[in-house]
Design a protein around this motif. Structure first.
Motif, PDB file in Angstrom:
ATOM      1  N   LEU A  85       2.064 -12.985  -1.032  1.00 38.63           N
ATOM      2  CA  LEU A  85       2.996 -13.991  -0.528  1.00 38.63           C
ATOM      3  C   LEU A  85       4.103 -14.286  -1.537  1.00 38.63           C
ATOM      4  CD1 LEU A  85       0.495 -16.475   1.159  1.00 38.63           C
ATOM      5  CD2 LEU A  85       2.068 -14.887   2.299  1.00 38.63           C
ATOM      6  N   SER A  86       3.766 -14.195  -2.817  1.00 41.00           N
ATOM      7  CA  SER A  86       4.766 -14.400  -3.868  1.00 41.00           C
ATOM      8  C   SER A  86       5.846 -13.321  -3.826  1.00 41.00           C
ATOM      9  CB  SER A  86       4.076 -14.408  -5.239  1.00 41.00           C
ATOM     10  OG  SER A  86       5.031 -14.469  -6.271  1.00 41.00           O
ATOM     11  N   LEU A 110       6.632  -1.411  -4.797  1.00 40.20           N
ATOM     12  CA  LEU A 110       7.696  -1.497  -3.804  1.00 40.20           C
ATOM     13  C   LEU A 110       9.018  -1.647  -4.546  1.00 40.20           C
ATOM     14  CD1 LEU A 110       5.877  -4.083  -1.510  1.00 40.20           C
ATOM     15  CD2 LEU A 110       5.837  -1.582  -1.304  1.00 40.20           C
ATOM     16  N   LEU A 111       9.820  -0.600  -4.565  1.00 38.84           N
ATOM     17  CA  LEU A 111      11.146  -0.642  -5.177  1.00 38.84           C
ATOM     18  C   LEU A 111      12.149  -0.952  -4.083  1.00 38.84           C
ATOM     19  CD1 LEU A 111       9.618   0.637  -7.533  1.00 38.84           C
ATOM     20  CD2 LEU A 111      11.570   2.149  -7.909  1.00 38.84           C
ATOM     21  N   ILE A 135       8.075  -7.691 -10.479  1.00 38.99           N
ATOM     22  CA  ILE A 135       6.836  -8.440 -10.235  1.00 38.99           C
ATOM     23  C   ILE A 135       5.675  -7.513 -10.567  1.00 38.99           C
ATOM     24  CG2 ILE A 135       5.437  -9.634  -8.513  1.00 38.99           C
ATOM     25  CD1 ILE A 135       8.024 -10.231  -6.993  1.00 38.99           C
ATOM     26  N   PRO A 136       4.868  -7.849 -11.555  1.00 41.59           N
ATOM     27  CA  PRO A 136       3.827  -6.930 -12.029  1.00 41.59           C
ATOM     28  C   PRO A 136       2.727  -6.680 -11.002  1.00 41.59           C
ATOM     29  CG  PRO A 136       3.578  -9.094 -13.042  1.00 41.59           C
ATOM     30  CD  PRO A 136       4.878  -9.128 -12.290  1.00 41.59           C
ATOM     31  N   LEU A 137       1.979  -5.629 -11.259  1.00 39.30           N
ATOM     32  CA  LEU A 137       0.868  -5.251 -10.384  1.00 39.30           C
ATOM     33  C   LEU A 137      -0.241  -6.293 -10.410  1.00 39.30           C
ATOM     34  CD1 LEU A 137       0.621  -1.513 -11.449  1.00 39.30           C
ATOM     35  CD2 LEU A 137       1.139  -2.262  -9.128  1.00 39.30           C
ATOM     36  N   LYS A 138      -0.626  -6.744  -9.231  1.00 40.10           N
ATOM     37  CA  LYS A 138      -1.759  -7.654  -9.099  1.00 40.10           C
ATOM     38  C   LYS A 138      -2.386  -7.475  -7.727  1.00 40.10           C
ATOM     39  CE  LYS A 138      -0.249 -11.460 -12.137  1.00 40.10           C
ATOM     40  NZ  LYS A 138       0.107 -12.901 -12.173  1.00 40.10           N
ATOM     41  N   ARG A 150      -3.825  -2.611  -6.201  1.00 42.73           N
ATOM     42  CA  ARG A 150      -2.869  -3.517  -6.828  1.00 42.73           C
ATOM     43  C   ARG A 150      -1.472  -3.187  -6.318  1.00 42.73           C
ATOM     44  NH1 ARG A 150      -3.139  -3.180 -13.019  1.00 42.73           N
ATOM     45  NH2 ARG A 150      -2.949  -0.963 -12.542  1.00 42.73           N
ATOM     46  N   VAL A 151      -0.664  -4.214  -6.149  1.00 42.06           N
ATOM     47  CA  VAL A 151       0.694  -3.997  -5.649  1.00 42.06           C
ATOM     48  C   VAL A 151       1.678  -4.784  -6.517  1.00 42.06           C
ATOM     49  CG1 VAL A 151       0.497  -5.877  -3.959  1.00 42.06           C
ATOM     50  CG2 VAL A 151       2.195  -4.080  -3.606  1.00 42.06           C
TER      51      VAL A 151
END
Length: 276
Positions: free
Chosen positions: A144-145, A86-87, A134-137, A120-121
């Motif tokens: 929520l983070s 998500l940019l 924020i890295p892919l997880k 992963r997002v």
């Protein structure tokens, strides 16, 4: 100290509200559409085998064919897991409450949909600076983070530089990803970078707009004020009327308007069929 506690409570309450709404949307509306539209677009190399009549000649491995003196083709399998990024443009023009609420709901819904689908997002927040990556997880906690970071981040920049964001992403992330580019697109000369990045990644531009500001005259300077918060920003040097912006000139573009049913527009997009 009490103000900070209240502020934290309000933030948690807001995040919880967004979580509930986004979860409902991802479960009941977006989930199946998201799956059919995006799942299985990536292809991974699996093996090489002898050419058979009817095989796609584009899949011939010419190096192996020359070495073996017999035709061989590459076999591919669909990737089971997507990387969804998500940019998000968090420049001053997108920090008004109505716009930010819409952006946050949209980010939450897309992130929860990706999470539900086992993908992963990650997220990248930008203005005319790269504000945060924020890295892919996977996982609910990670989703929520992303929402919390979007609500609490204090941008260093106030303008928009889409080209810079796209260049940075292209340098840092090499593996193919589905990119939702969320912005009001009050910027120029980013089409070249968009085209370059789209050669490796699938980019879905989502324009966040407010009809109140769609007919601003050419070449003027405006001070816009959020009616709820009183926050003001100055927008200047329009080289074209904002009402002339046409997201459809970009493949897979989506227009979303503050105060209107964004669920309907996103569902229409997902129902178009698979992204390619």
């Amino acid at each position: 100290m009490e103000d900070k506690i209240e502020s934290k409570k309000e933030l948690l309450k807001r995040i919880k509200t967004i979580e509930i709404k986004a979860t409902i949307l991802s479960d009941n509306i977006f989930a199946g559409q998201y799956h059919s539209c995006l799942k299985g677009n990536g292809m991974e190399f699996a093996d090489i085998r002898r050419y058979a009549p009817g095989d796609d000649v584009k899949k011939i491995d010419w190096k192996v064919t020359a070495r073996q003196r017999k035709a061989y083709v590459k076999e591919f399998v669909e990737e089971r897991e997507l990387s969804v990024f998500l940019l998000v443009d968090i420049s001053a023009s997108n920090r008004f409450k109505d716009k930010l609420d819409l952006i946050t709901e949209l980010v939450g819904s897309l992130a929860f949909s990706a999470n539900k689908n086992g993908d992963r997002v990650g997220a990248m927040f930008f203005s005319n600076e790269i504000e945060k990556v924020i890295p892919l997880k996977k996982g609910k906690k990670h989703t929520l983070s992303i929402i919390e970071n979007l609500l609490t981040i204090n941008p260093k920049g106030d303008k928009t530089d889409i080209s810079r964001a796209l260049r940075y992403f292209g340098k840092v992330f090499k593996r193919r990803a589905i990119i939702f580019l969320i912005s009001d697109f009050l910027d120029e000369n980013y089409e070249k970078e968009l085209k370059i990045l789209s050669q490796r990644h699938e980019i879905i531009p989502i324009r966040i707009a407010d009809r109140k500001y769609e007919s601003l005259p050419l070449g003027a300077i405006f001070t816009l004020e959020d009616s709820e918060t009183g926050e003001q920003i100055v927008i200047e040097n329009y080289k074209e009327n904002s009402s002339d912006f046409n997201i459809n000139k970009i493949t897979n573009g989506i227009n979303l308007y503050v105060g209107e049913d964004y669920v309907k527009e996103m569902s229409k997009f997902f129902n178009r069929g698979r992204v390619r």
